[in-house]
Design a protein around this motif. Structure first.
Motif, PDB file in Angstrom:
ATOM      1  N   ARG A 263       0.477  -0.898  -0.054  1.00  0.00           N
ATOM      2  CA  ARG A 263      -0.086  -0.121   0.233  1.00  0.00           C
ATOM      3  C   ARG A 263       0.851   1.027  -0.112  1.00  0.00           C
ATOM      4  O   ARG A 263       0.469   2.155  -0.919  1.00  0.00           O
ATOM      5  N   GLY A 264       1.787   1.539   1.175  1.00  0.00           N
ATOM      6  CA  GLY A 264       2.358   2.254   1.121  1.00  0.00           C
ATOM      7  C   GLY A 264       3.639   2.403  -0.543  1.00  0.00           C
ATOM      8  O   GLY A 264       3.794   3.614  -1.026  1.00  0.00           O
ATOM      9  N   ALA A 265       3.866   1.541  -1.212  1.00  0.00           N
ATOM     10  CA  ALA A 265       5.091   1.860  -2.267  1.00  0.00           C
ATOM     11  C   ALA A 265       3.546   2.504  -3.636  1.00  0.00           C
ATOM     12  O   ALA A 265       4.525   3.217  -3.970  1.00  0.00           O
ATOM     13  N   ARG A 266       2.575   1.659  -3.548  1.00  0.00           N
ATOM     14  CA  ARG A 266       1.658   2.243  -4.613  1.00  0.00           C
ATOM     15  C   ARG A 266       1.605   3.801  -4.123  1.00  0.00           C
ATOM     16  O   ARG A 266       1.344   4.120  -5.409  1.00  0.00           O
ATOM     17  N   SER A 267       1.467   3.974  -3.450  1.00  0.00           N
ATOM     18  CA  SER A 267       1.187   5.708  -2.562  1.00  0.00           C
ATOM     19  C   SER A 267       2.628   6.283  -3.337  1.00  0.00           C
ATOM     20  O   SER A 267       2.310   7.443  -4.146  1.00  0.00           O
ATOM     21  N   VAL A 268       3.703   6.049  -2.748  1.00  0.00           N
ATOM     22  CA  VAL A 268       4.919   6.847  -3.344  1.00  0.00           C
ATOM     23  C   VAL A 268       5.225   6.912  -4.442  1.00  0.00           C
ATOM     24  O   VAL A 268       4.998   7.710  -5.034  1.00  0.00           O
ATOM     25  N   LEU A 269       4.767   5.682  -5.039  1.00  0.00           N
ATOM     26  CA  LEU A 269       5.010   5.067  -6.890  1.00  0.00           C
ATOM     27  C   LEU A 269       4.094   6.601  -7.303  1.00  0.00           C
ATOM     28  O   LEU A 269       3.933   7.469  -8.151  1.00  0.00           O
ATOM     29  N   SER A 270       2.335   6.351  -6.733  1.00  0.00           N
ATOM     30  CA  SER A 270       1.624   6.830  -7.542  1.00  0.00           C
ATOM     31  C   SER A 270       2.001   8.556  -7.313  1.00  0.00           C
ATOM     32  O   SER A 270       2.027   9.736  -8.171  1.00  0.00           O
ATOM     33  N   LEU A 271       2.216   9.047  -6.339  1.00  0.00           N
ATOM     34  CA  LEU A 271       2.952  10.422  -6.169  1.00  0.00           C
ATOM     35  C   LEU A 271       4.262  10.858  -6.542  1.00  0.00           C
ATOM     36  O   LEU A 271       4.512  11.942  -6.974  1.00  0.00           O
ATOM     37  N   ALA A 272       4.829   9.920  -6.703  1.00  0.00           N
ATOM     38  CA  ALA A 272       6.188  10.480  -7.522  1.00  0.00           C
ATOM     39  C   ALA A 272       6.153  10.376  -9.196  1.00  0.00           C
ATOM     40  O   ALA A 272       6.001  11.528  -9.835  1.00  0.00           O
TER      41      ALA A 272
END
Length: 455
Positions: A263-272
């Protein structure tokens, strides 16, 4: 007065007659060629009119997507082109392309066939499985959806209609065109069509209604921008079948920690992705994030970070400020713009880390390489990771539209080994484990304040 030589007079008359006949023949040929050109344009215009009639009959919202026609329309600055014959739509090419955003369109296969027949057109309806269901693992129940229509007039002109669907990443997608063995291959070869050699990904275009060559046609407002998107639209689908086989051998980590990381990785990737797109900085998923997409269509839960690549020519000094404003403050900066630059950002609470590796290009006899650098903070040692040159294609990871190297397998093998990439490796040392790592010297001690910055 001397008598006129009859032989000479006859020769003059024959020469004059021959010249007159040659002139007549030349004039006829010129007129005939012009007439054929006009007739060919009339045939093409009539075929377009018939297909647009089919689209109205079945309520299919098509818009002009033909590269040659849009290029001509772009050159006229967006003014309406009507009243001067078929000047923009009739490009002389054997195929004219339209597209349709089909998410809310109610498809009726028989209705399309009937409407085409009533207009005197042959139609090939190319269908395939909906990839949005394949993402969810519903391979067996994935519905067949229309992907391309190929209309053929009685005079042989082809009109392609490519169907666009919105994907979870918020972009429009179309499938490659794959004709079944039973299909009528007289309609067109997929390689000769403007759309279909490969799948494509697009931003949703803003459409305007124009009168073009006497026809009411929806057209992208910015046709030049649409054509620019088309030239970089190549999309690669995740390998869903291989990913399911991988998870059968290596079941996905179901722990709370792994689920939180994903979940965190998806959030960070989306933000990036949002941050870099806003800065107009092209990026691709790299290292373990790219391996996870290629091997298992997801994140590698034990990797604990998200990796992206950026060519150094796209570096911007305001990157750190932009990410800090987005909620990802700078964690460390290694290297410098001229050599081995790397930026890392930390999500709030010490969660998932985002690593941005900057890639440098070098030409050699084999056609060139690209490489990124690494720095060991405690010793100043430098490392170099070499890859074969590549172009970028679109893909999707965890509902986020991203780029990947088009030759993804070559990229993954360079980093993780020719065969070793296909199996999980949890014990990983970034200084020694990669297949393409090499020593690259040591930063001079006097430069450490510039090239080793920890926050």
């Amino acid at each position: 007065m001397p008598r006129l030589n009859k032989t000479g007079l006859l020769a003059v008359l024959v020469a004059a007659s021959s010249a007159f006949l040659l002139f007549q023949l030349y004039y006829y040929r010129q007129s005939s060629n012009g007439g054929n050109t006009l007739r060919q344009k009339d045939i093409q215009w009539d075929a377009l009119r018939r297909v647009m009639g089919v689209a109205r009959k079945v309520a299919l919202p098509i818009f002009l997507a033909d590269p040659a026609a849009l290029s001509l329309i772009g050159q006229m600055g967006g003014s309406e082109g009507g009243g001067h014959g078929c000047s923009f739509l009739c490009t002389g090419r054997p195929v004219t392309a339209f597209a349709a955003i089909a998410d809310h369109w109610k498809y009726d296969r028989q209705a399309v066939a009937t409407a085409a027949s009533q207009k005197g057109l042959e139609v090939e309806q190319v269908r395939g499985r909906d990839p949005r269901l394949l993402e969810e693992g519903a391979e067996l129940s994935a519905a067949q959806i229309p992907l391309h229509f190929l209309f053929r007039s009685t005079h042989g002109h082809i009109i392609q209609v490519v169907l666009l669907y919105q994907r979870s990443g918020g972009y429009l997608w179309h499938a490659p065109l794959r004709l079944a063995p039973s299909a009528d291959h007289r309609l067109a070869s997929p390689t000769s069509l403007p759309y279909g050699r490969h799948a494509g990904a697009y931003h949703r275009p803003e459409l305007v209604l124009m009168v073009v060559d006497g026809l009411d046609v929806q057209v992208p407002r910015n046709s030049s921008h649409f054509l620019s998107l088309r030239s970089h639209a190549h999309f690669i689908e995740c390998r869903h079948k291989e990913a399911r086989a991988f998870y059968q051998l290596y079941p996905e980590d179901g722990s709370v920690e792994a689920a939180e990381f994903r979940r965190g990785a998806r959030s960070v990737l989306s933000l990036a992705a949002r941050t870099l797109d806003a800065l107009n900085v092209p990026f691709w998923i790299s290292s373990g994030t790219c391996l996870g997409w290629y091997r298992q269509c997801g994140f590698i839960s034990y990797s604990r970070d998200v990796d992206v690549g950026v060519f150094i020519r796209h570096y911007r000094p305001d990157l750190a400020t932009a990410f800090a404003s987005a909620g990802l403050p700078l964690k460390h900066r290694f290297g410098k713009v001229e050599d081995s630059l790397e930026l890392s950002f930390q999500s709030p609470g010490g969660g998932v880390k985002l690593d941005i590796f900057f890639f440098y290009q070098e030409e050699n006899e084999g056609g060139g390489i690209v490489w990124n650098g690494g720095t060991q903070a405690k010793s100043g040692r430098k490392f170099k990771y070499v890859f074969p040159s590549f172009k970028l294609c679109w893909a999707e990871l965890a509902g986020v539209r991203v780029r990947v190297p088009c030759t993804t397998l070559d990229y993954v093998r360079a980093n993780y080994g020719h065969e070793a990439w296909s199996s999980p490796v949890t014990a990983w040392d970034w200084k020694t484990s990669p297949a393409n790592v090499m020593e690259n010297g040591v930063w001079p001690r006097e430069d450490w304040g510039q090239v080793i910055q920890l926050y």
